[in-house]
Design an enzyme around this catalytic site. Structure first.
Site, PDB file in Angstrom:
ATOM      1  CD1 TRP A 128      -2.831   1.370   0.531  1.00 19.48           C
ATOM      2  CD2 TRP A 128      -2.074   1.799   2.597  1.00 19.48           C
ATOM      3  NE1 TRP A 128      -3.612   2.348   1.069  1.00 19.48           N
ATOM      4  CE2 TRP A 128      -3.168   2.637   2.328  1.00 19.48           C
ATOM      5  CE3 TRP A 128      -1.442   1.895   3.832  1.00 19.48           C
ATOM      6  CZ2 TRP A 128      -3.644   3.553   3.252  1.00 19.48           C
ATOM      7  CZ3 TRP A 128      -1.906   2.800   4.759  1.00 19.48           C
ATOM      8  CH2 TRP A 128      -2.997   3.626   4.476  1.00 19.48           C
ATOM      9  CG  ASP A 208      -1.645  -2.242   7.696  1.00 16.61           C
ATOM     10  OD1 ASP A 208      -2.774  -2.236   8.206  1.00 16.61           O
ATOM     11  OD2 ASP A 208      -1.324  -1.494   6.749  1.00 16.61           O
ATOM     12  CB  ALA A 210      -6.177  -2.528   6.816  1.00 15.49           C
ATOM     13  CE  LYS A 243     -10.028   0.116   4.013  1.00 18.46           C
ATOM     14  NZ  LYS A 243      -9.618   0.584   2.727  1.00 18.46           N
TER      15      LYS A 243
HETATM   16  C1  LIG Z   1      -3.109  -1.943   3.844  1.00 15.86           C
HETATM   17  C2  LIG Z   1      -3.841  -0.827   4.495  1.00 15.86           C
HETATM   18  N1  LIG Z   1      -3.451  -0.415   5.697  1.00 15.86           N
HETATM   19  C3  LIG Z   1      -4.086   0.576   6.332  1.00 15.86           C
HETATM   20  C4  LIG Z   1      -5.154   1.223   5.772  1.00 15.86           C
HETATM   21  C5  LIG Z   1      -5.730   2.331   6.581  1.00 15.86           C
HETATM   22  O1  LIG Z   1      -7.021   2.652   6.474  1.00 15.86           O
HETATM   23  P1  LIG Z   1      -7.677   3.801   7.327  1.00 15.86           P
HETATM   24  O2  LIG Z   1      -6.659   4.851   7.612  1.00 15.86           O
HETATM   25  O3  LIG Z   1      -8.777   4.306   6.460  1.00 15.86           O
HETATM   26  O4  LIG Z   1      -8.176   3.171   8.585  1.00 15.86           O
HETATM   27  C6  LIG Z   1      -5.598   0.839   4.497  1.00 15.86           C
HETATM   28  C7  LIG Z   1      -6.689   1.535   3.808  1.00 15.86           C
HETATM   29  O5  LIG Z   1      -6.870   1.518   2.637  1.00 15.86           O
HETATM   30  C8  LIG Z   1      -4.917  -0.220   3.852  1.00 15.86           C
HETATM   31  O6  LIG Z   1      -5.299  -0.649   2.648  1.00 15.86           O
END
Ligand SMILES: Cc1ncc(COP(=O)(O)O)c(C=O)c1O
Length: 397
Positions: A128, A208, A210, A243
């Site tokens: 990401w 991570d 998510a 999510k």
């Molecule tokens: C791999 C990954 N980590 C972390 C996030 C963090 O999402 P948020 O800041 O919206 O909670 C995302 C969101 O797209 C993600 O795809």
């Protein structure tokens, strides 16, 4: 020249740029497979029923919106620790709430920098984009290691070999499940090999989380994390509620540090609170309170989990249907890898020119690296995508 007239707006990252371009497209049949949000069969990103019920309860019962502590609500932290680890980590844990998973990643990396200013941040290729962007913004050195193999599976052997160059005290970003952008996850034996290498070399994982619940299940998707937590003296976790609870805009996140004993955990907790104080002071509460209300109530929790299970099954079914449609449209097995991958995303292996062709000719939006949000497909758009991809592949090979 005045001060602000010196500024150049940094180019938005590929995903944000795509969102802007999609918003400006007025073709009625346009399809957004760029941004990573779950969509139902009607193309909506729903408010989950348990979330709506929790919010109704909160509205009726909440008597104050006065400040909480810098770590956020301790009940949110306890509920999330249980969800992530399956049991309370006891006195080895330090945690604070953050604005979303992105905020958690930032605070986690800032913590590493505080403890070890020379630490480098190892990130898989691909990942990401915000992982490297956040590390870079913090002035931390970024090192890339192999991750995705040519067969669409995680290449753990290459990854572990390259991580052999990491120094003790470096931090390695790992995706708990539903790898973004590839959908290629580590299996149980590969997680065990990661734990062995990290233990032997003194590497710190930043896991991570998510997409808990979107891969194989709420428990299954954190099995790798739990293995590391059992095996390693120190583990960092950046969790997002965006999510898994559909709370994208409420900004729900948690950074959790598992430490080598209670004394280290108390110091780490203080460090995390001070980082919160200096960045934004108090973390957002509304979404965190929704999550706590759901996780603490057996009925709401069961309802949330059932809805999340249904979302996961829908994404799995879409993967199978897309692979079948592409097999038929292209007459090849080139896209069969889609069914072995997990979560919302896969890399379709298309060139930037093919991605541009899908946008220009079919109003289908993918990230330029060929990442598709499978969860953004519907019964109508799935066959459209298969035909468009087959055309692009025929045109350019
Ligand atoms: C791999 C990954 N980590 C972390 C996030 C963090 O999402 P948020 O800041 O919206 O909670 C995302 C969101 O797209 C993600 O795809």
């Amino acid at each position: 020249m005045t001060l602000f007239s010196r500024l150049e707006a940094p180019a938005p990252d590929a995903i944000i740029a795509l969102m802007q371009r999609f918003a400006a497209d007025d073709r009625p049949h346009r399809v957004d497979l760029g941004v990573g949000v779950y969509r139902d069969a009607a193309g909506r990103t729903p408010v989950m029923a348990a979330v709506a019920a929790a919010e109704a309860r909160m509205l009726a019962a909440q008597e104050t919106k006065g400040y909480l502590g810098l770590a956020g609500d301790p009940r949110f932290i306890a509920a999330m620790e249980g969800l992530l680890l399956g049991a309370s980590p006891g006195d080895r844990a330090a945690a604070v709430a953050t604005p979303g998973g992105s905020g958690a990643i930032r605070q986690a990396l800032a913590l590493v920098r505080m403890a070890n200013p020379g630490a480098e941040v190892w990130i898989g290729r691909p990942s990401w984009p915000n992982h490297a962007a956040i590390a870079d913004e913090l002035g931390m050195g970024v090192r890339l290691h192999s991750y995705l193999g040519a067969d669409g599976r995680a290449d753990a052997a290459a990854m572990l070999a390259e991580l052999g160059q990491a120094r003790a005290g470096d931090v390695v970003v790992l995706h708990a499940s539903c790898h973004n952008p590839s959908g290629a996850d580590l299996d149980a034996s590969e997680w065990a090999a990661v734990a062995d290498l990290f233990a032997a070399r003194g590497l710190l994982p930043l896991v991570d989380v998510a997409y808990q619940g979107f891969g194989d299940g709420v428990e299954e998707d954190v099995a790798g994390l739990r293995l590391l937590a059992a095996r390693l003296p120190e583990v960092l976790v950046a969790a997002s509620g965006s999510k898994s609870f559909g709370l994208y805009r409420e900004r729900v996140g948690l950074v959790l540090a598992l430490c080598d004993g209670g004394r280290a955990a108390r110091a780490t907790g203080g460090a995390l609170q001070s980082l919160n104080r200096k960045n934004f002071a108090f973390p957002p509460d509304h979404g965190a309170r929704v999550v706590t209300t759901i996780l603490e109530d057996p009925v709401l929790r069961a309802d949330w989990q059932a809805e999340l299970d249904a979302m996961r099954h829908r994404v799995r079914d879409l993967r199978a249907a897309l692979a079948a449609a592409l097999r038929e449209a292209t007459g090849t097995a080139r896209f069969d890898f889609l069914t072995g991958q997990r979560g919302m995303f896969s890399l379709l292996g298309l060139s930037p020119a093919q991605v541009e062709r899908l946008r220009a000719e079919h109003a289908i939006y993918l990230v330029p690296d060929g990442r598709a949000n499978i969860a953004g497909l519907s019964e109508t758009t799935l066959p459209q995508l298969a035909v468009a991809i087959a055309e692009a592949v025929r045109a350019e090979g």
